[in-house]
Design an enzyme around this catalytic site. Structure first.
Site, mmCIF file in Angstrom:
data_model
loop_
_atom_site.group_PDB
_atom_site.id
_atom_site.type_symbol
_atom_site.label_atom_id
_atom_site.label_comp_id
_atom_site.label_asym_id
_atom_site.label_seq_id
_atom_site.Cartn_x
_atom_site.Cartn_y
_atom_site.Cartn_z
ATOM 1 N N CYS A 196 -8.649 35.488 43.387
ATOM 2 C CA CYS A 196 -7.215 35.574 43.069
ATOM 3 C C CYS A 196 -6.491 34.649 44.052
ATOM 4 C CB CYS A 196 -6.725 37.012 43.238
ATOM 5 S SG CYS A 196 -4.941 37.091 43.415
ATOM 6 N N LYS A 238 8.159 26.493 39.916
ATOM 7 C CA LYS A 238 8.620 27.246 41.083
ATOM 8 C C LYS A 238 7.824 26.801 42.314
ATOM 9 C CE LYS A 238 9.871 32.114 41.283
ATOM 10 N NZ LYS A 238 9.411 33.428 40.840
ATOM 11 N N HIS A 278 -4.340 36.677 46.635
ATOM 12 C CA HIS A 278 -4.969 37.620 47.574
ATOM 13 C C HIS A 278 -6.300 37.132 48.134
ATOM 14 C CE1 HIS A 278 -2.014 39.992 45.310
ATOM 15 N NE2 HIS A 278 -1.792 40.510 46.511
ATOM 16 N N HIS A 308 15.325 26.914 31.010
ATOM 17 C CA HIS A 308 15.992 28.002 30.281
ATOM 18 C C HIS A 308 17.320 27.498 29.696
ATOM 19 C CE1 HIS A 308 13.930 30.386 33.689
ATOM 20 N NE2 HIS A 308 13.152 30.466 32.611
ATOM 21 N N CYS A 353 -7.405 42.434 39.698
ATOM 22 C CA CYS A 353 -7.143 42.231 41.128
ATOM 23 C C CYS A 353 -6.352 43.437 41.624
ATOM 24 C CB CYS A 353 -6.362 40.943 41.354
ATOM 25 S SG CYS A 353 -5.789 40.799 43.062
ATOM 26 N N CYS A 357 -2.904 42.466 43.139
ATOM 27 C CA CYS A 357 -1.836 42.221 42.154
ATOM 28 C C CYS A 357 -1.643 43.438 41.247
ATOM 29 C CB CYS A 357 -2.168 41.060 41.220
ATOM 30 S SG CYS A 357 -2.470 39.505 41.991
ATOM 31 N N HIS A 384 16.666 28.204 35.363
ATOM 32 C CA HIS A 384 16.563 26.786 35.701
ATOM 33 C C HIS A 384 16.885 25.967 34.456
ATOM 34 C CE1 HIS A 384 12.673 26.768 33.688
ATOM 35 N NE2 HIS A 384 12.244 27.737 34.486
ATOM 36 N N LYS A 428 6.026 17.478 36.544
ATOM 37 C CA LYS A 428 6.072 18.823 35.994
ATOM 38 C C LYS A 428 7.052 19.646 36.826
ATOM 39 C CE LYS A 428 3.032 22.421 34.836
ATOM 40 N NZ LYS A 428 1.997 23.243 35.326
HETATM 41 O O1 ME8 Z 1 8.104 33.021 28.259
HETATM 42 N N1 ME8 Z 1 10.939 22.510 29.086
HETATM 43 O O2 ME8 Z 1 10.020 33.616 29.382
HETATM 44 P P1 ME8 Z 1 10.261 32.381 30.356
HETATM 45 C C1 ME8 Z 1 11.529 23.077 28.050
HETATM 46 N N2 ME8 Z 1 9.772 36.090 28.619
HETATM 47 N N3 ME8 Z 1 11.822 24.401 27.978
HETATM 48 C C2 ME8 Z 1 11.523 25.171 29.029
HETATM 49 C C3 ME8 Z 1 10.905 24.626 30.181
HETATM 50 C C4 ME8 Z 1 10.629 23.219 30.192
HETATM 51 N N4 ME8 Z 1 10.073 22.596 31.222
HETATM 52 N N5 ME8 Z 1 10.715 25.632 31.049
HETATM 53 C C5 ME8 Z 1 11.187 26.760 30.463
HETATM 54 C C6 ME8 Z 1 8.969 33.841 28.556
HETATM 55 N N6 ME8 Z 1 11.671 26.509 29.253
HETATM 56 C C7 ME8 Z 1 9.020 35.168 27.863
HETATM 57 C C8 ME8 Z 1 9.608 34.956 26.477
HETATM 58 S S1 ME8 Z 1 10.466 35.843 24.133
HETATM 59 C C9 ME8 Z 1 10.189 37.144 23.176
HETATM 60 C C10 ME8 Z 1 9.694 36.185 25.652
HETATM 61 C C11 ME8 Z 1 12.309 27.498 28.342
HETATM 62 O O3 ME8 Z 1 11.317 32.827 31.315
HETATM 63 C C12 ME8 Z 1 11.701 27.451 26.951
HETATM 64 O O4 ME8 Z 1 12.611 28.018 26.055
HETATM 65 O O5 ME8 Z 1 8.990 31.870 30.900
HETATM 66 C C13 ME8 Z 1 10.509 28.365 27.114
HETATM 67 O O6 ME8 Z 1 9.981 28.774 25.868
HETATM 68 C C14 ME8 Z 1 11.131 29.481 27.906
HETATM 69 O O7 ME8 Z 1 12.023 28.797 28.817
HETATM 70 C C15 ME8 Z 1 10.162 30.367 28.655
HETATM 71 O O8 ME8 Z 1 10.915 31.286 29.411
#
Ligand code: ME8
Length: 639
Positions: free
Chosen positions: A150, A306, A153, A22, A133, A136, A19, A303
């Site tokens: 939870c 998902k 569930h 990311h 849980c 989960c 999204h 905010k």
């Molecule tokens: O946390 N505003 O992955 P993730 C700004 N897998 N940046 C955002 C955002 C928002 N509203 N939403 C998401 C994880 N991001 C772990 C990380 S690293 C070793 C492991 C971006 O898929 C931002 O970079 O939940 C955030 O830190 C990241 O997506 C979280 O991605």
């Protein structure tokens, strides 16, 4: 020669779809890498996916797939999205790859063999007690529960104890604190640095380094009944991707000898600023140089999530704004580094104002004039033109300061400095009015103005390349420029283009987009503008039109069609913006009595507030203002 720079994004969970959150971090990292390369610095840009853990296993189960089948499928969505957004990462790390797993085993073994600064084992076994849980098949935190149950569930979790290995975090906190305070580990922005130091002050507990019940993960070499905790697995991506465990030379180059920069949002601060440095210290490895945690954004004030159903797919944005438009819009919403709001509702307006009007129009009107007046060949420069020195100074300063901004992660400022060159070039063009010079036979002067504008555009095409690589290449193609001069050094030279260079204009670089209102109106009319629905009298009567007098008039900076007018409508004085500058000079319109629609919603046109709209009639190239025929008092209503 500056050190090479290694820039990373977080690795994203594959159980989510990509999204704009990311995309935001990934575009920013891509931009930084490209900018450093423009400055002659070697850069390595890493992104990837986080594929282990119970959530991924659950998502796979829900789709009736094996975990790896699920990951293989969803990882493609991330890779394709990045391609769609013109992201050019140097490597894509998957935590399920053999290379990564080998590296995780190596770091775990190194930590297992290590002692803390005060001589204890870094890793020790113990018991983790938590709320489990069975639905989960995972531990939940108190925060995740709803009414003690939870949420998925609707069952109260059981108190369960499992064997875990623990990482002695507490023993490393004083060392991390010292490195943050000395600046050896730079945490930015300052607010985040303070937050980390605050967390250290709260003496955090040790963390579980393994899980017994999570089977979708990397098994510990020293106890195969356990798999590595997802964060230990995930954080290791930053070194597995560059060869820790299988390619020492590459690892030394990009970890030991480069400046290492981790980029992410503030949501994952604790893991990156405390767990990761502690793990590296335990394994005897250098720490990253900088951890930059940008803000978390909302979308149109809400905010994004998902469950809220308002996650925006960057691919959809690309369909509307193109890869470059999307990159530009996402990074110019609010200063990088703070929390902000992504104003999706303003995207079309901003795209039209900045890209279609300011930049796109500049390129097309300058190129068109070269094509029609100089046979499509770049004219000779002239050094003696009003406003030229100022434009050159501004371009030079902007080039210097934009890279300084980039070095400090001020992405928005860097872009804005460059857009200032665009705005100043529009003003230079308007002030010199080369179209008049053509009529007055001052062709050399006209050529000089156009040459200077082309030069400014060339400089902009370098400075905005990291933001909009495809569009900047299109603009460069207008002046037959290839990538060999895509350098900051070249941006610092004015008068670099060769007179006589062929100038060719293809399609509009940033075609104007229809605003939602216009689209809706067109839809309501069945897509046919001429079949506009008839108004009934009451609809027409809603428009309040009044006689007004123009008190002051001036041009709107950077907009050759607009005049800013101060008007008197009897009961009050107001400001309006009118698109009549090509037909009426400010001094001509000043003092005139005109008709103005006075009950329109206030609008901002090219950054200037407008509270009303004057009436004019237009056919082809002729435009006349509607004026009252007789001496009516100001404010008199038109019906
Ligand atoms: O946390 N505003 O992955 P993730 C700004 N897998 N940046 C955002 C955002 C928002 N509203 N939403 C998401 C994880 N991001 C772990 C990380 S690293 C070793 C492991 C971006 O898929 C931002 O970079 O939940 C955030 O830190 C990241 O997506 C979280 O991605």
């Amino acid at each position: 020669m500056p050190k090479p720079i290694f820039i990373t994004t977080p690795i994203y969970y594959v159980n989510d779809k990509p999204h704009i959150g990311h995309a935001y971090t990934t575009i920013a990292a891509d931009l930084l890498a490209r900018y450093h390369r423009l400055a002659g610095r070697e850069a390595f840009f890493l992104t990837g996916t986080d594929e282990h853990g119970s959530k991924v296993a659950e998502a796979a189960r829900a789709q009736g797939m094996s975990e790896i089948e699920f990951c293989d499928k969803t990882v493609e969505t991330f890779k394709n999205t990045w391609k769609t957004l013109s992201i050019e990462n140097d490597y894509f790390i998957r935590t399920t790859s053999d290379r990564h797993i080998k590296s995780v085993c190596k770091i775990l073994d190194a930590m297992r063999a290590a002692k803390t600064p005060d001589g204890q084992d870094v890793i020790y076994s113990g018991y983790y007690e938590g709320l489990y849980c069975t639905g989960c098949e995972k531990f939940l935190t108190e925060k995740e529960l709803e009414d003690g149950k939870c949420p998925d569930h609707q069952k109260e979790p059981e108190k369960l104890k499992e064997k875990n290995y623990f990482f002695r975090l507490s023993a490393f906190l004083p060392g991390i604190k010292a490195k943050i305070e000395s600046g050896e580990l730079q945490i930015l922005p300052e607010e985040r640095r303070r937050e980390v130091l605050g967390l250290i002050g709260q003496s955090l507990p040790d963390f579980s380094l393994s899980r017994e019940k999570v089977t979708w993960g990397v098994p510990l070499s020293f106890d195969e009944s356990q798999s590595a905790y997802v964060w230990v697995d995930a954080l290791s991506n930053y070194i597995s991707a560059i060869g820790y465990g299988d390619d020492e030379k590459t690892f030394n180059k990009w970890w030991k000898s480069a400046e290492v920069v981790h980029l992410m949002a503030k949501d994952i601060l604790k893991f990156h600023c405390l767990y990761w440095p502690a793990m590296l210290m335990a394994a005897g490895l250098k720490l990253p140089d900088t951890i930059f945690l940008h803000g978390y954004f909302t979308v149109d004030g809400k905010k994004m999530g998902k469950s809220l159903g308002n996650q925006i797919d960057p691919n959809e944005m690309v369909t509307q704004f193109g890869a470059d438009g999307t990159r530009y819009l996402l990074l110019t919403q609010y200063p990088f580094g703070i929390d902000g709001d992504i104003k999706v509702s303003q995207f079309v307006t901003q795209y039209n104002a900045d890209l279609a009007n300011d930049l796109g129009n500049l390129v097309s009107r300058v190129a068109k004039m070269v094509i029609s007046n100089f046979d499509g060949k770049l004219p000779q420069p002239s050094r003696d033109l009003p406003g030229l020195q100022e434009l050159m100074d501004l371009a030079e300063k902007a080039t210097e300061s934009s890279y300084a901004h980039i070095k400090h992660f001020r992405i928005g400022n860097a872009i804005n400095e460059t857009m200032n060159i665009v705005r100043a070039t529009n003003k230079f063009f308007d002030d010199n009015a080369p179209w008049k010079m053509a009529k007055e036979g001052k062709k050399d002067q006209m050529g000089g103005v156009l040459y200077a504008c082309c030069e400014a555009i060339r400089i902009v095409s370098i400075l905005l390349f990291p933001v909009m690589p495809n569009k900047m290449r299109e603009i460069r193609a207008v002046f037959a420029l290839d990538d060999s001069t895509l350098t900051l050094v070249s941006a610092q030279r004015f008068f670099d283009l060769q007179p006589g260079t062929p100038v060719k204009l293809g399609e509009s670089v940033f075609p104007r987009l229809q605003t939602k209102k216009k689209q809706d109106a067109a839809k309501a009319k069945g897509g046919d503008e001429s079949a506009a629905g008839l108004l009934d009298i009451s609809e027409f009567a809603r428009a309040r039109m009044q006689v007004a007098q123009v008190l002051e008039a001036e041009r709107v900076e950077g907009a050759d069609k607009l005049l800013k007018l101060q008007i008197d409508i009897g009961s009050e004085k107001r400001q309006i913006v009118a698109g009549v500058a090509e037909y009426y000079a400010p001094e001509q319109i000043k003092g005139m009595k005109i008709i103005v629609v006075t009950n329109l919603k206030s609008a901002v046109i090219r950054g200037v507030e407008s509270n009303g709209m004057l009436l004019a009639a237009k056919k082809g190239k002729n435009l006349c203002l509607l004026v009252p025929d007789g001496d009516l008092p100001l404010g008199a209503k038109v019906s």
